[in-house]
Design a protein around this motif. Structure first.
Motif, mmCIF file in Angstrom:
data_model
loop_
_atom_site.group_PDB
_atom_site.id
_atom_site.type_symbol
_atom_site.label_atom_id
_atom_site.label_comp_id
_atom_site.label_asym_id
_atom_site.label_seq_id
_atom_site.Cartn_x
_atom_site.Cartn_y
_atom_site.Cartn_z
ATOM 1 N N MET A 115 -8.670 -26.358 -29.557
ATOM 2 C CA MET A 115 -8.819 -24.923 -29.712
ATOM 3 C C MET A 115 -9.618 -24.657 -30.989
ATOM 4 N N SER A 116 -10.599 -23.785 -30.908
ATOM 5 C CA SER A 116 -11.416 -23.485 -32.079
ATOM 6 C C SER A 116 -10.990 -22.150 -32.700
ATOM 7 N N HIS A 117 -11.489 -21.893 -33.883
ATOM 8 C CA HIS A 117 -11.173 -20.657 -34.597
ATOM 9 C C HIS A 117 -11.944 -19.491 -33.991
ATOM 10 N N ARG A 118 -11.282 -18.378 -33.810
ATOM 11 C CA ARG A 118 -11.900 -17.165 -33.262
ATOM 12 C C ARG A 118 -12.653 -16.394 -34.345
ATOM 13 N N TYR A 119 -12.176 -16.467 -35.603
ATOM 14 C CA TYR A 119 -12.749 -15.696 -36.702
ATOM 15 C C TYR A 119 -13.431 -16.635 -37.702
ATOM 16 N N VAL B 70 -10.936 -13.013 -44.364
ATOM 17 C CA VAL B 70 -10.715 -14.434 -44.109
ATOM 18 C C VAL B 70 -11.399 -15.218 -45.229
ATOM 19 N N ILE B 71 -10.607 -16.005 -45.947
ATOM 20 C CA ILE B 71 -11.144 -16.841 -47.015
ATOM 21 C C ILE B 71 -11.652 -18.154 -46.443
ATOM 22 N N THR B 72 -10.834 -18.785 -45.598
ATOM 23 C CA THR B 72 -11.251 -20.036 -44.962
ATOM 24 C C THR B 72 -10.457 -20.268 -43.684
ATOM 25 N N CYS B 73 -11.044 -21.037 -42.788
ATOM 26 C CA CYS B 73 -10.372 -21.466 -41.568
ATOM 27 C C CYS B 73 -9.761 -22.833 -41.865
ATOM 28 N N LEU B 74 -8.475 -22.980 -41.634
ATOM 29 C CA LEU B 74 -7.798 -24.229 -41.958
ATOM 30 C C LEU B 74 -7.892 -25.214 -40.799
ATOM 31 N N GLU C 261 -4.952 -29.901 -35.683
ATOM 32 C CA GLU C 261 -5.087 -30.707 -34.471
ATOM 33 C C GLU C 261 -4.204 -30.161 -33.362
ATOM 34 N N ARG C 262 -2.991 -29.738 -33.760
ATOM 35 C CA ARG C 262 -2.051 -29.161 -32.812
ATOM 36 C C ARG C 262 -1.384 -27.958 -33.456
ATOM 37 N N GLY C 263 -0.765 -27.159 -32.639
ATOM 38 C CA GLY C 263 -0.063 -26.004 -33.176
ATOM 39 C C GLY C 263 -0.967 -24.795 -33.299
ATOM 40 N N PRO C 264 -0.468 -23.759 -33.989
ATOM 41 C CA PRO C 264 -1.242 -22.513 -34.082
ATOM 42 C C PRO C 264 -2.487 -22.673 -34.964
ATOM 43 N N VAL C 265 -3.495 -21.889 -34.654
ATOM 44 C CA VAL C 265 -4.710 -21.855 -35.467
ATOM 45 C C VAL C 265 -4.386 -21.055 -36.725
ATOM 46 N N LEU C 266 -4.695 -21.621 -37.909
ATOM 47 C CA LEU C 266 -4.321 -21.001 -39.173
ATOM 48 C C LEU C 266 -5.545 -20.592 -39.985
ATOM 49 N N TYR C 267 -5.354 -19.526 -40.781
ATOM 50 C CA TYR C 267 -6.400 -18.999 -41.664
ATOM 51 C C TYR C 267 -5.794 -18.727 -43.032
ATOM 52 N N ARG C 268 -6.606 -18.860 -44.065
ATOM 53 C CA ARG C 268 -6.223 -18.400 -45.408
ATOM 54 C C ARG C 268 -6.900 -17.046 -45.567
ATOM 55 N N VAL C 269 -6.096 -16.004 -45.826
ATOM 56 C CA VAL C 269 -6.614 -14.637 -45.928
ATOM 57 C C VAL C 269 -6.171 -14.001 -47.234
ATOM 58 N N GLU D 138 -3.995 -6.888 -52.574
ATOM 59 C CA GLU D 138 -3.260 -7.922 -53.303
ATOM 60 C C GLU D 138 -4.218 -8.892 -53.986
ATOM 61 N N ASN D 139 -3.684 -9.638 -54.931
ATOM 62 C CA ASN D 139 -4.467 -10.665 -55.621
ATOM 63 C C ASN D 139 -4.113 -12.064 -55.158
ATOM 64 N N ILE D 140 -3.256 -12.192 -54.160
ATOM 65 C CA ILE D 140 -2.861 -13.514 -53.689
ATOM 66 C C ILE D 140 -3.441 -13.777 -52.312
ATOM 67 N N GLU D 141 -3.513 -15.063 -51.969
ATOM 68 C CA GLU D 141 -3.972 -15.459 -50.645
ATOM 69 C C GLU D 141 -2.769 -15.920 -49.841
ATOM 70 N N ARG D 142 -2.827 -15.727 -48.540
ATOM 71 C CA ARG D 142 -1.737 -16.117 -47.645
ATOM 72 C C ARG D 142 -2.287 -16.951 -46.498
ATOM 73 N N VAL D 143 -1.443 -17.797 -45.942
ATOM 74 C CA VAL D 143 -1.795 -18.545 -44.740
ATOM 75 C C VAL D 143 -1.110 -17.836 -43.578
ATOM 76 N N VAL D 144 -1.907 -17.454 -42.581
ATOM 77 C CA VAL D 144 -1.369 -16.726 -41.429
ATOM 78 C C VAL D 144 -1.894 -17.338 -40.140
ATOM 79 N N GLU D 145 -1.155 -17.109 -39.062
ATOM 80 C CA GLU D 145 -1.566 -17.572 -37.746
ATOM 81 C C GLU D 145 -2.589 -16.614 -37.142
ATOM 82 N N GLU D 146 -3.412 -17.142 -36.251
ATOM 83 C CA GLU D 146 -4.442 -16.328 -35.614
ATOM 84 C C GLU D 146 -3.837 -15.138 -34.869
#
Length: 84
Positions: A1-5, A29-33, A36-44, A49-57
């Motif tokens: 599965m590839s990243h949508r964003y 979106v800061i970066t696409c993480l 191999e398996r599981g949900p597609v993750l992004y650092r946003v 806010e001044n912090i970055e979070r990892v969230v699912e697609e």
């Protein structure tokens, strides 16, 4: 599965389904993480806010939000210079 964003794209962050302090609203979106398996993750980074979070697609949605000129010129550090 590839990243949508892609990195740099403005999206809408949905509120967390369980107890969380994560705000909903526009984010970048800061970066696409890698994965191999599981949900597609992004650092946003939410615009409010001044912090970055990892969230699912699934927590992201397309948005018409754009970065403001102020946010584009924002830097992590500021330096005060005094003239003598």
């Amino acid at each position: 599965m590839s990243h949508r964003y892609t990195a740099g794209q403005m999206l809408e962050l949905r509120s967390a389904p369980r107890l969380s302090n994560r705000p909903s609203g526009p984010c970048e979106v800061i970066t696409c993480l890698p994965h191999e398996r599981g949900p597609v993750l992004y650092r946003v980074k939410s615009l409010g806010e001044n912090i970055e979070r990892v969230v699912e697609e699934g927590d992201l949605a397309p948005s018409s939000a754009t970065k403001t000129a102020l946010a584009e010129n924002e830097t992590a550090f500021t330096i005060a210079i005094s003239k003598r």
